[in-house]
Every structure is written in C-alpha cells, then in structure tokens.
Design a protein around this motif. Structure first.
Motif, short mmCIF file in Angstrom:
data_model
loop_
_atom_site.label_atom_id
_atom_site.label_comp_id
_atom_site.label_asym_id
_atom_site.label_seq_id
_atom_site.Cartn_x
_atom_site.Cartn_y
_atom_site.Cartn_z
N LEU A 89 -16.76 -24.70 18.26
CA LEU A 89 -16.31 -23.56 19.07
C LEU A 89 -15.45 -24.03 20.24
N LEU A 90 -15.82 -25.14 20.86
CA LEU A 90 -15.03 -25.69 21.96
C LEU A 90 -13.62 -26.06 21.50
N SER A 91 -13.54 -26.69 20.33
CA SER A 91 -12.23 -27.09 19.81
C SER A 91 -11.33 -25.88 19.62
N LEU A 92 -11.89 -24.80 19.11
CA LEU A 92 -11.10 -23.59 18.88
C LEU A 92 -10.71 -22.94 20.20
N CYS A 93 -11.64 -22.88 21.14
CA CYS A 93 -11.36 -22.21 22.41
C CYS A 93 -10.37 -23.00 23.27
N GLU A 94 -10.29 -24.30 23.06
CA GLU A 94 -9.40 -25.13 23.86
C GLU A 94 -8.03 -25.32 23.22
N ALA A 95 -7.78 -24.64 22.09
CA ALA A 95 -6.48 -24.76 21.43
C ALA A 95 -5.37 -24.27 22.36
N GLU A 96 -4.23 -24.94 22.34
CA GLU A 96 -3.16 -24.63 23.26
C GLU A 96 -2.25 -23.51 22.76
N SER A 97 -1.98 -23.47 21.47
CA SER A 97 -0.97 -22.54 20.96
C SER A 97 -1.48 -21.11 20.84
N ILE A 98 -2.74 -20.95 20.48
CA ILE A 98 -3.31 -19.62 20.24
C ILE A 98 -4.65 -19.53 20.95
N SER A 99 -4.89 -18.39 21.61
CA SER A 99 -6.17 -18.17 22.28
C SER A 99 -7.17 -17.60 21.29
N TYR A 100 -8.17 -18.41 20.94
CA TYR A 100 -9.17 -17.96 19.97
C TYR A 100 -9.94 -16.75 20.48
N LEU A 101 -10.32 -16.77 21.76
CA LEU A 101 -11.10 -15.65 22.31
C LEU A 101 -10.28 -14.37 22.34
N ASP A 102 -8.97 -14.48 22.56
CA ASP A 102 -8.13 -13.29 22.51
C ASP A 102 -8.03 -12.75 21.09
N GLU A 103 -7.94 -13.64 20.11
CA GLU A 103 -7.90 -13.19 18.72
C GLU A 103 -9.21 -12.50 18.35
N VAL A 104 -10.32 -13.06 18.82
CA VAL A 104 -11.62 -12.45 18.54
C VAL A 104 -11.72 -11.06 19.19
N ALA A 105 -11.16 -10.94 20.39
CA ALA A 105 -11.26 -9.68 21.14
C ALA A 105 -10.42 -8.56 20.56
N ARG A 106 -9.58 -8.86 19.57
CA ARG A 106 -8.76 -7.81 18.96
C ARG A 106 -9.61 -6.76 18.26
N SER A 107 -10.77 -7.16 17.80
CA SER A 107 -11.67 -6.24 17.09
C SER A 107 -12.95 -6.07 17.90
N SER A 108 -13.40 -4.84 18.04
CA SER A 108 -14.63 -4.59 18.80
C SER A 108 -15.83 -5.23 18.11
N GLN A 109 -15.82 -5.24 16.76
CA GLN A 109 -16.94 -5.85 16.04
C GLN A 109 -17.00 -7.35 16.28
N SER A 110 -15.84 -8.02 16.18
CA SER A 110 -15.85 -9.47 16.39
C SER A 110 -16.12 -9.81 17.85
N LEU A 111 -15.69 -8.95 18.78
CA LEU A 111 -15.98 -9.20 20.19
C LEU A 111 -17.47 -9.08 20.46
N ASP A 112 -18.11 -8.07 19.85
CA ASP A 112 -19.56 -7.95 20.00
C ASP A 112 -20.28 -9.15 19.41
N LEU A 113 -19.78 -9.63 18.27
CA LEU A 113 -20.38 -10.81 17.65
C LEU A 113 -20.21 -12.03 18.55
N ALA A 114 -19.02 -12.16 19.15
CA ALA A 114 -18.78 -13.29 20.05
C ALA A 114 -19.71 -13.23 21.26
N LYS A 115 -19.96 -12.04 21.75
CA LYS A 115 -20.87 -11.91 22.90
C LYS A 115 -22.30 -12.26 22.51
N SER A 116 -22.68 -11.95 21.27
CA SER A 116 -24.02 -12.35 20.82
C SER A 116 -24.12 -13.87 20.72
#
Length: 889
Positions: A296-323
């Motif tokens: 998860l750290l590797s994905l979140c620290e990627a420079e070209s694309i924000s993983y957390l922003d991609e996750v936040a595009r969907s309410s379901q995936s954002l809820d999953l990320a918060k869990s």
C-alpha cells in the motif's frame, strides 16, 4: 518421447505418454538430472523407477512439449484435487529444468532460448493464475485442496522467476511487454486473495485443534499455509516496488476503483493473531501484515498517479479504503499499547515492520484531503492517550534514541522443489512420515537509533498534518477540528486505549501532563532536523503546543468538564462554543495559528503582521501568551530535560509543571518581550503563517497557476511534472514531481468541492483574489531576511565577480571559501537573475562533501561531491545574500 519396459529376459521399448513421464520424473532434482544427462546418449536418459521400471526418455522432446502439455491439462481436465496435484508435479519438473539450464548449455538453448517455448511458459503461468484467482469453492478448513491450491499460486510466481530472470527490473520488462499484462496483474492479486482466504478459514478452525490426518498436526498445516501465503505476497510486493510495474497497475482505473488491492489488504489486516498461537505462526501472520502495508505504501508514494485519488473516484472504493485505514489505526493502537521494553525478542522469528509501515501509511492518510477528517475522528483518542502517558514512560517510548527492542523484518527464501515435495508427501492417502518444512528467513533489520528516530518523526508528523489547515485545500469544517478533538479526549478516561502503559496519577491534570510530554517531544524532535524531520513540521508542532497550552490556561478544560458533568456526557467540540483564543473581534474563527496559510486573507488587509494571535492572560511567557513569536523568542532561554539526545534544547514553549502549577521562573522573560524588534516580529509572523502543505512560495504558485491555463492536465503528464518541478525549484525551495502532483490533486479536489458546496465559494474567491494579486505583483513576496536594498545589493554582487568569498549556510554556519565564477545570465537552465543566485567555484570546503546543495540539479549535481564529479571542479549555485567578501591577504 519413448519409454522402454525391460524384462529380465528381454528389452523391448514401448511408447508411453507424457503423463507417466511427469509423474515419474518430478522427483528428480536438477542435480539428479545432471548426472543422468552426463551418462546419456543423444540427449536420451535412462533411469529406474521405485517399482523397478526402466524408463527411456527423449529429453529434447520432453523439454519442448512440457509447457504446452500442462496448459492442455489445465484446460481440458476436471479441476479437481487430482488435476492440481498433477500440475504441481509438472511445475516441479519445470523448476528443475530451469535450475539445470544454468549448468547445461543444451537445456539452456532448448528451454530458454527458444522463443516459442518461452511464450508457452509465460502463458502457462498467466492461465494458471487466472484459474486459481477465479476459484470460488468454499472448502472446509484443513482440506487437502486448500493446501494444493495455495502451493500452486506460490509455485507459479517463482517459476516465472526461474525461466526469466532473478532481477526484478528484467521480470517487470518481460511482463509489461506481454499483451495480457493487465489480466496478469488482476489474476495475480486475485490468486493471492484466494490463498489468504484459505489461510483465514484455517485459522478460524485452528482453536479446535483437530488433525486432518493422524500424523499431520493442525499446527503444521497452519504454518505451511502461512509460508505459502507469505511467499506469494512477497512476490507481489517485489513487483509493486518496481516503478514501471507500479505505474502500470495504477493506470488500470478499473483495478483501482474495484478495490482489488484494498480487498486483499483488508483480508490480511483482519487476520487475528491469538495469544495461544505458537510464536512462528504469530510471526508469519505479522510479517504478512507488514508486507501488505508495504505494498500500500508503494502505491500511495507513486509519483505519476495518486492512488488515493483514484480510489476516491468511487464512493464504494473510498469506503473500502477507509475501512482499510481503520484497520491500520487499530494496528497502531495495539502497537502503541505494547511496552517496547517487553517486545518479542526471539530473533529467529522476525515479526516484520508492522508498526513502522503502519505509521508511514497513517502519515499519508493524515496529509490527504480524502482521509484527514476521518483520521481525526477515528485516531485522535489514541494520539491523546499517548501524550497522556506518565512522563517517564513517554520519554522512554517517544523521546529516546535507543529503544530496548525494535521490529525486525525478513524475506522468505522460497523453494519450489521442497514445497511441492512436502505437499505430495503429506496429502497422499498413504502418509508414511511427516516432517516440518521451514523456509529460510533472510533478516532485514534497522539500526536501533534509526528505527527510534523514524518512529518519533512519524508521530510528530501526525500532529503537524492533522493540525495543519490550508483554506485552499481543507474544508471549513476541518478548521481547529483536531485540537478541539484532543481537548475533548483529554476529558475522558483513556487508559483502556493503551492497557499496557502507565498513565499520570488521577489527581494530576491531564492537560498539564499532555503539555509536558509535548514539550519534551518538541525538544527531542528538534534534534531530528534535517535527517528525519523538516523545520515546517517542528513549527506546526510548536504552534499546536502553544494553542493547547493557551486553551488549558484559559480554563477551557474545566469548563468542558463542568458542562459534561451537568449534561451527563461529554459535549462535542463541533457543537459547543469555541474558546476565546480562537475568536476574532467580529466573532469569526481566527486563522492565525491553526491556519498559517501561505496566502494572506484579503479581508484582513495587513493581517500578516498582526500580533498576539493567542490572548495574553497574564501568565508566564511559556504559556504562549504571545503566539508563535513568543514561543520562539522566550523559549530560547529555557533549558528543558525532555529528550535524552536533543542538541537543540531551548525552544520548548513551557517548563515542566509541578502539581499543575506553572513555574514562575520566567518573569524576566516577559519583560524582555517589550524590547523586541518590530521587524523581527514581521519576519516571524510570516514564518509562522507558512504551512507544511504549501510547499511553494507565492512566486512559484503564480508560475504554476499561469502554466495550468495552457496545460490543465499537467497532473497526468509525468514528463511535464518533472520539467515544471525543476523550473519551480529554481524560484524557491525544492519541489519534487510527487509534491507537485499532490499539490495539483489537492487543488483539483478543492475546486471540485467548491463546485458542489456553494458555502465554500467565498473561500475560493479569496484564493482567486490572492492569486490575482500575486500574478500582478501587487503583493510583494515577503523576505525572511528583512528589508534589503535590491539595487545596491545587486551592484555589490557584480563587483564580487572573480573575488574570494565565504559561503554561509542556512543556519549562519561557515560552509567554505571560494571565488565568484558567474553572476548574470543562465547556469544550466537556471536564471541567476530570477533566483538571486550566483555560481561560486569552491576552493576550500569546511563541511561534508555529501551535504545536499541548496539548489540541487541533475545536470550540476545534488551535493558538493556530485558537483565536483559532474563538472570537474566544485562549482555550485549559492544564494547571493549568503556570500561574504573576504579581504585579500
């Protein structure tokens, strides 16, 4: 391929199928095959089976046919236990051939240099993982099928390494060149999830302690499954650590939004470690959690694309990320509750960097607009409990450079031949002897001091990130949310959150204890600059300490406690009246200490220079009666004893209290404030208003805002991000592509929220006005060095061309001597006039050559040593204001 059955009286060759050859030859190791080939004729081997059958095998035909044969079996056969056991035999044999290739040139030529065979091997791995990832049958715990399927996943991963390369960058290039790489990534994650599910249902039944076979104990099954799971997850971790693979994964929008990685993380983090489990099983599960956190750290620290922003595009995936975030917070709660003096000391079973990785991930959550409020609501009680510990425990746990015990990680050395052999021997119907199978663990440790400093620095960043408020990024509801939540938690009994630790006596004021601990933390943290912390984090922590102490001295805690007693519950800070120190004259919330925006409030005129952001209540200067300015100035004369290593003591904002009473030893300091220089006050006001999230100064912001008019999708172009990061770095502090990417994403999120919430429109207008003023040069950029006559300064620098000068560092230290080489024009793409710098040829260096330069560049080097290596002479960019002419000898 032929096989001959030789009777005592005669020898007659007979044809047999591939299946019989695989079943007989998988037991042969690469060394056994080497001996057989050494005695072979025309690459045809002879050997006797256990039943006395003589086999004659054409090895070239077997090598070329085996991959396609296994694919055919997988497609055409029933996918039952017998089929999967046979596939394990085939993969084991393929592994032996791969191992043999390095010692036999003909095997290498047939098996690895033949493009067709290599393509079939890759297709076999891909298709096998697809089948295993889609396997949805719910088997009972301890079934043979669970063991076989889990082994197949791990074996396929490591077979890929066997016939491609042992270098991860080479493996990634091969995978990314395959047209079905997207399918592989999805199948790889799905198959590991299947293995985790097998382990999960086995752990649930583990307490019943029954055996699947008379000699196959439950513990052996559980530990074997743990090893297979760890091996598969470790392979996925290694792939995700490669930049190209990580970026390809993040570009798969569907994969990010459907939450495949998040579901995998959730299932692993939810694995419960029972106290009764043997230490090797506890350690294996703990390492699983450390590895998924690392992914998860590797994905979140990627420079070209924000993983957390991609996750936040969907309410379901954002809820999953918060869990998943909640699971991370629970891990930290458990870790903080353990006394580091009584951790597991069994070095033969490393537990992994669970706490450190969890803290690093929580640091990212605390600085992300999608998770910041959620973390405040879910994790503040734990943070408040930590700063409420008894002072002695707090110093030992968080202000020490040497913890008694630290975490240790390890990598598992997976062996396909041994793993398949154990499964086939221990899941057959005629088990003879059962043995334990333990793969080697290669330890990966960190020096104790480095570990302790990393841990403390991350703890400081929690407070800095959560207390930081930037109007252009944060929603209005987050203003002062964290400090008010801390004040609310200080009224609670928090001992249940950290049951393994000791707290201050019940009669001691919790707020005083928290302030005392934070003072010690601040003193210790100052010694961690710049290797572990930056000055901005320390400044925000100092601001937080000041506001907390101010609230305590105004009786805010007592008032809230009285309200709680009268109402029978604790009032929420979101609904009750704000404390006086946060209120402006017009009744609105102050920005001041909890905002520190890089942009001035356009409605406040010269608000940058306003004083006394926290009201003076007539108490000691160490209670932050004058805001951040008083903290910095008054505390310079205060000697604290909080840290065992701090070499930067003297900036604490309060002395330790005794029985809740503030020390009266600083009355002279209060009087000294009257004689302060007003210009110093302006400078320090600007400093305290700088926010951690505002990584750029006004000029840099103006440049990037102008650039966005022509290139609105800059955040999607990695080359453009790199180019603009270099350009912006020449106009102020260094800006990395990842920082610029994060800034652009936060800006985009803010604009999106403004479009949805009309209530934020006023703040957006203020930000726009600020940017307009900056672009039109109506708002001069504040100088931290006071008033300077630019014309005379520039003229003086010109006169220094070719002269000897002394280089002065950021803290006023003597860096070395040199000669001014260039004062006008461009230097490797950077304008000397715009940046206020000149080129100096260093002739005498008085600091370490490895020291990072103030204006690093790929072309000219990032350190003194690199500059000398790249240019042949040590020529560096240096701030013109930090040069002092030397008198000729």
């Amino acid at each position: 391929m032929r096989i001959a059955k030789e009777e005592p009286s005669s020898s007659a060759a007979q044809e047999i199928g591939m299946i019989q050859a695989v079943k007989e030859m998988h037991r042969l190791s690469s060394l056994d095959l080497t001996k057989l080939l050494r005695d072979s004729e025309n690459f045809t081997i002879h050997f006797l089976t256990e039943k006395g059958l003589s086999l004659k095998i054409d090895m070239e035909k077997l090598l070329r046919s085996l991959p396609l044969h296994l694919i055919t079996v997988l497609i055409s056969s029933d996918r039952d236990e017998a089929t999967f056991r046979y596939l394990l035999c085939g993969i084991r044999l393929l592994h032996s051939f791969c191992d043999l290739a390095s010692r036999n040139s003909k095997v290498d030529q047939i098996f690895l240099d033949d493009v067709k065979v290599l393509e079939q091997l890759i297709d076999l791995v891909f298709y096998m993982l697809i089948v295993l990832s889609d396997y949805r049958q719910e088997d009972c715990a301890f079934s043979h099928m669970n063991i076989v399927r889990s082994t197949l996943v791990a074996c396929n991963f490591y077979l890929l390494t066997g016939f491609t390369s042992t270098q991860w960058q080479d493996i990634v290039h091969i995978l990314l060149a395959h047209p079905k790489v997207e399918i592989f990534i999805d199948a790889a994650i799905g198959s590991v999830r299947m293995v985790v599910r097998c382990l999960e249902i086995t752990l649930v039944a583990y307490d019943k302690d029954f055996s699947m076979e008379p000699n196959l104990t439950v513990e052996r099954v559980v530990y074997y499954l743990c090893q297979q799971c760890e091996a598969s997850l470790q392979y996925l971790q290694s792939l995700c650590q490669q930049k190209l693979f990580k970026e390809r994964l993040l570009k798969n929008k569907k994969l990010c939004e459907n939450g495949s990685i998040l579901f995998l993380a959730q299932s692993i983090l939810k694995l419960h470690i029972q106290v009764s489990f043997p230490i090797r099983i506890k350690a294996a599960i703990s390492r699983l959690k450390a590895k998924i956190l690392s992914i998860l750290l590797s994905l979140c620290e990627a420079e070209s694309i924000s993983y957390l922003d991609e996750v936040a595009r969907s309410s379901q995936s954002l809820d999953l990320a918060k869990s998943v975030a909640l699971e991370v917070f629970d891990l930290l709660k458990t870790a903080f509750a353990r006394d580091p003096r009584h951790l597991n000391t069994d070095r033969s079973h490393p537990m992994g960097f669970v706490q450190l990785n969890a803290m690093r991930l929580a640091d990212i959550f605390s600085d992300d607009s999608n998770f910041r409020s959620y973390m405040i609501l879910c994790f503040t009680k734990v943070l408040t409990a930590v700063i409420s510990l008894s002072h002695g425990d707090f110093l030992s746990f968080w202000c020490s450079s040497s913890l008694p015990e630290t975490e240790e990680d390890a990598s598992l050395e997976y062996d396909i031949f041994a793993a398949v052999g154990w499964v086939l021997d221990n899941t057959s119907f005629d088990i003879r002897n059962t043995t334990n199978l333990e793969f080697n663990l290669i330890p990966n440790s960190m020096p104790k001091a480095s570990y302790a400093h990393h841990r403390t620095s991350l703890f400081v960043k929690f407070f800095a990130n959560l207390h930081c408020f930037v109007p252009s990024i944060c929603v209005e509801q987050e203003r002062n949310l964290f400090i008010l939540k801390v004040m609310e938690c200080l009224q609670m009994d928090l001992s249940s959150f950290l049951p393994g630790c000791s707290f201050a006596p019940d009669d001691a004021p919790k707020a005083a204890t928290a302030s005392k601990n934070l003072c010690s933390l601040l003193s210790h943290a100052e010694s961690l600059i710049p290797n572990f912390l930056n000055a901005e984090d320390i400044q925000i922590l100092r601001v937080f300490c000041g506001e907390l102490q101010s609230l305590c001295t105004t009786g805010f805690v007592e008032k809230c406690a009285q309200e709680a007693q009268s109402a029978g519950k604790c009032p929420s800070p979101l609904t009750r009246k704000e404390p006086t120190s946060f209120i402006k004259k017009d009744g609105n919330l102050k920005e001041g200490m909890s905002e520190n925006s890089a942009f001035p409030d356009t409605n406040q005129g010269n608000d940058l220079n306003r004083k006394n952001q926290v009201e003076d209540k007539g108490v000691s200067s160490k209670t932050v009666s004058g805001g951040a300015r008083d903290m910095d100035k008054d505390a310079q004369n205060i000697e604290t004893s909080g840290s065992d290593t701090s070499s930067a003591k003297g900036k604490n904002i309060m002395d330790h209290t005794d029985n809740g009473e503030l020390s009266k030893s600083n009355e002279p300091l209060k009087k000294a404030r009257v004689e302060e220089n007003p210009d110093d006050e302006k400078v320090e006001t600007v400093q305290r208003r700088k926010r951690k999230r505002n990584i750029m100064n006004d000029k840099q912001v103006s440049l990037i805002e102008t650039a966005l008019l022509d290139e609105p999708d800059m955040h999607r172009n990695s080359a453009s991000l790199q180019s603009w990061a270099d350009k912006l770095s020449s106009h102020g502090s260094e800006v990395t592509p990842s920082q610029l990417k994060n800034w652009l994403n936060n800006r985009k999120a803010r604009l999106a929220r403004t479009a949805k919430d009309p209530g934020d429109a006023s703040h957006a207008k203020k930000d726009l006005l600020c940017l307009t003023r900056i672009a039109s040069a109506d708002t001069p950029e504040p100088s931290l060095s006071g008033s300077v006559n630019v014309g005379s300064q520039e003229s003086g620098i010109r006169k220094l061309t070719g002269k000897s000068v002394m280089l002065i560092g950021g803290q006023g230290e003597d860096v070395g001597n040199g000669k001014v080489f260039q004062v006008r024009g461009n230097w490797y793409g950077k304008s000397l006039d715009e940046t206020g710098t000149c080129v100096v040829e260093v002739t005498e260096l008085k600091v370490d050559k490895a020291l990072r330069l103030p204006y690093p560049s790929e072309a000219t080097g990032t350190s003194f040593a690199e500059a000398e290596s790249k240019l042949g002479v040590m020529r560096v960019l240096w701030d013109s204001q930090r040069l002092q002419a030397l008198q000729p000898k």
